[in-house]
Write an enzyme that holds these catalytic residues in place. Structure first.
Site, short mmCIF file in Angstrom:
data_model
loop_
_atom_site.label_atom_id
_atom_site.label_comp_id
_atom_site.label_asym_id
_atom_site.label_seq_id
_atom_site.Cartn_x
_atom_site.Cartn_y
_atom_site.Cartn_z
N GLU A 255 43.48 43.46 44.00
CA GLU A 255 42.30 43.91 44.31
C GLU A 255 41.79 44.07 45.81
OE1 GLU A 255 39.66 42.22 41.21
OE2 GLU A 255 40.23 43.76 39.72
N ASP A 328 42.57 42.16 31.22
CA ASP A 328 41.50 41.66 32.07
C ASP A 328 40.26 41.14 31.00
OD1 ASP A 328 39.86 40.85 34.15
OD2 ASP A 328 39.50 42.86 34.77
N GLU A 356 31.60 38.85 31.24
CA GLU A 356 31.68 40.14 31.89
C GLU A 356 31.94 41.11 31.00
OE1 GLU A 356 35.01 40.11 34.80
OE2 GLU A 356 34.67 42.18 35.19
#
Ligand code: GCW
Length: 658
Positions: A255, A328, A356
């Protein structure tokens, strides 16, 4: 009932007990243990003994009844501190009452941690925003440090010690190089000094390009002599200031973060260079396997493809840190096939305590069952250590939601002992967090906790669906999301693949063949649509809408019922909570009640958005006994939450990659 603001977490200990407690000496750690017991222990006199014992690991301990006293023994002072908290936990969870095993004259228990490293990862930025943090700002007030020391630093250390967490990475894995500057190291030292008596070591996330950014080196190539020297000196400087510094956590070539691959080197070469610098001081490198380099391969395969060939090439003080699932931190993922595949490399699991992808700090999602699910397939003994991404911030109640505290608690307890059950941990947490609840209310709340993660899976992405979240903030649904120019594997349609025929990602041998990364028996089971567990069905298969499920329904109907059951579960939670009102202090009662209202509304939002959108492909009616959608797809497609509210600094990065 007195109002409580949640700031005491599960440590709402009695005060003024005036217990008789003796210790072999005075020291910062023993003084804490003694004072905690003096204040709160209501039983027989306690004696603390430091002694070696073949059955005890360094942080292990024994609690024993002897001649009318309670003897706590451990080879280390930290072990004694853990013993003190454990004794108080027994008391606070009602396990010391007359007639309990504890009251027997020969009572004895021995505890050893399953892992010697039990670490919280803070994704805290130096400007005090927290990546994927939903509980206010970062606890670390860098601006004021090292001169001003918030009382919360010690309270934080105490909470962690009480559940056996013994390390923390202070800063975000998307790391600012500034953390290694001389000024910041003094701030880190100030925190380390507060944490030390509680047995907590400090680790730092480092930016692989630090030598270039901090000291203008022309490269960060891990084989370059200047670079090697730079890191050696930096590590020396750190240990001069913080002699018990733990080591580095590194997110490299992921990322947008720099890494060895930028210089034509492998992850192993990068990790080993840092490991060599840390070795003389017994420091470690935790090197993350969360990578997905641009390639045609299924994203679920990429970490394995990149790391498996490096097995055996890492130094002994490197631990490769792997997220529990291959993608993820989704509400449900199969385990990452890297576990089991890296036979010659120590691995640690990375769990995400912060929610998240599970409703942030608005939804109740008790995560112990998710982590236990992981441990069912990845034997705890095959791991070297455990890390969890923290859900802690400056909010008065630390975690934003009272029930999110349970995830911090459960993480610590499972990192200490993965064989504990989700149910027992929930029971412990409830008993310590609230006033006595009464049997019925206690068990209803426990059941609510135990069902809560599955409820989230049901109303967000049942049957193996994954990553159909809204762009950036990962809070609401956006299965339709299209961002021109974005990486395909950051878009929901890459994962759900809905079309007129069906839905789901074919990872069988006829598709991406991700199943082949698993051991043969599992590969066979997952790869066959008829034997694949239904909770992973759409993870591994593209399934026709008319496919017959085990209960006889077709896939479309089953999907509808699953979404609906998620909504109904949350409505049930609301009832359970409201019925508990007389047992809960008003402030926390209202806080949880209002969060449950949000959760119930969000569950309907998810259900309507996903069913109305997927219906465009299935062309089939939503079964008529299910509550009808209350939104229109058009309205839902216009919902755009302001990402800034969600404190997501990667948004900038994500935008750059669009
Ligand atoms: O899940 C993704 C998150 C990023 C995070 C990244 C990672 C720290 O959306 O915010 O960055 O994972 O784990 O590195």
């Amino acid at each position: 009932m007195a109002a409580e603001d949640g700031s005491h977490l599960w440590l709402r200990l009695p005060a003024g007990a005036q217990a008789q407690v003796s210790a072999p000496r005075s020291s910062p750690t023993l003084d804490i243990a003694v004072s905690e017991l003096q204040q709160a222990w209501k039983g027989a006199p306690v004696q603390l003994i430091v002694k070696k014992d073949k059955q005890l690991q360094p942080e292990g301990f024994r609690i024993q009844r002897k001649d009318g006293r309670i003897v706590l023994a451990s080879p280390t002072e930290t072990g004694l501190l853990y013993a003190a908290y454990h004794l108080l936990r027994l008391q606070e969870t009602g396990r010391c009452t007359t007639g309990s095993p504890f009251s027997a004259p020969d009572f004895q228990l021995t505890e050893n941690p399953a892992y010697s490293l039990r670490i919280l990862n803070h994704w805290d930025n130096l400007n005090r925003t927290v990546e994927r943090g939903y509980a206010g700002q970062s606890l670390w007030n860098w601006e004021e440090l090292p001169d001003t020391l918030s009382g919360r630093y010690e309270a934080y250390a105490r909470a962690n010690a009480s559940i056996g967490i013994n390390g923390k990475v202070l800063n975000n894995v998307n790391a600012s190089p500034k953390i290694l500057s001389a000024g910041y190291l003094q701030k880190v030292k100030a925190l380390a000094d507060i944490f030390r008596p509680y047995g907590l070591r400090v680790y730092l996330s480092v930016n692989f390009a630090s030598p270039m950014i901090l000291d203008s080196l022309s490269t960060a190539d891990p084989l370059d002599k200047e670079v090697i020297r730079w890191w050696k000196n930096k590590v020396k400087e750190i240990y001069r200031i913080i002699p018990d510094f733990g080591g580095f956590l590194v997110k490299a070539n992921s990322e947008g973060q720099p890494g060895p691959c930028d210089f034509g080197r492998t992850h192993a070469e990068g990790a080993n260079m840092l490991a060599d610098a840390l070795k003389p001081y017994k420091g470690i490198v935790m090197w993350r396997a969360f990578v997905y380099s641009p390639s045609d391969a299924d994203r679920a395969k990429q970490a394995y493809l990149e790391f498996k060939p490096l097995d055996g090439q890492f130094r002994s003080n490197v631990i490769v840190q792997v997220k529990n699932g291959p993608i993820d931190f989704q509400p449900r993922e199969p385990y990452s096939p890297l576990f089991g595949a890296m036979q010659h490399t120590p691995l640690m699991a990375e769990f995400q305590v912060t929610q998240e992808y599970l409703g942030h700090s608005n939804h109740i999602a008790y995560l112990a069952p998710m982590w236990k699910e992981f441990f069912e397939l990845v034997p705890p003994a095959s791991l070297k250590a455990i890390a969890g991404v923290a859900n802690i911030g400056t909010d008065t109640n630390w975690c934003g939601h009272t029930f999110a505290q349970a995830n911090w608690y459960a993480f610590g307890r499972l990192a200490w002992q993965p064989s504990l059950s989700s149910e027992d941990i929930a029971g412990e947490w409830l008993a310590q967090t609230f006033q006595p609840l009464g049997n019925e209310t206690g068990s209803r709340l426990k059941k609510m906790m135990l069902d809560s993660r599955e409820a989230v899976v049901n109303y967000m992405m049942p049957l193996g669906l994954h990553h159909i979240f809204a762009w950036g903030h990962h809070y609401g649904p956006e299965p339709w999301c299209i961002i021109p120019g974005a990486r395909p594997d950051w878009l929901p349609s890459y994962y759900h693949r809905a079309d007129k025929q069906g839905i789901g990602f074919d990872r069988s041998s006829k598709g991406s063949n991700a199943v082949a990364q698993y051991p043969e028996a599992l590969a066979k089971q997952y790869g066959n649509i008829d034997t694949c567990p239904e909770e992973y069905l759409l993870w591994f298969h593209h399934v026709p809408w008319t496919y017959r499920m085990k209960n006889g329904r077709n896939l479309w109907d089953e999907l509808c019922y699953r979404y609906d059951s998620g909504v109904r579960q949350v409505r049930e939670f609301q009832k359970v909570w409201d019925a508990a009102e007389k047992y809960i202090d008003a402030e926390r009662f209202r806080e949880v009640q209002s969060h449950l209202r949000i959760q119930a509304r969000d569950a309907v939002w998810w259900k309507d958005a996903c069913l109305l959108y997927f219906q465009k492909f299935s062309g089939m009616p939503i079964p008529y006994d299910i509550e009808r959608p209350v939104h229109s797809l058009k309205d839902l497609q216009e919902v755009h939450l302001p990402i800034s509210n969600f404190e997501c600094p990667t948004e900038e990065l994500l935008n750059r990659n669009r």
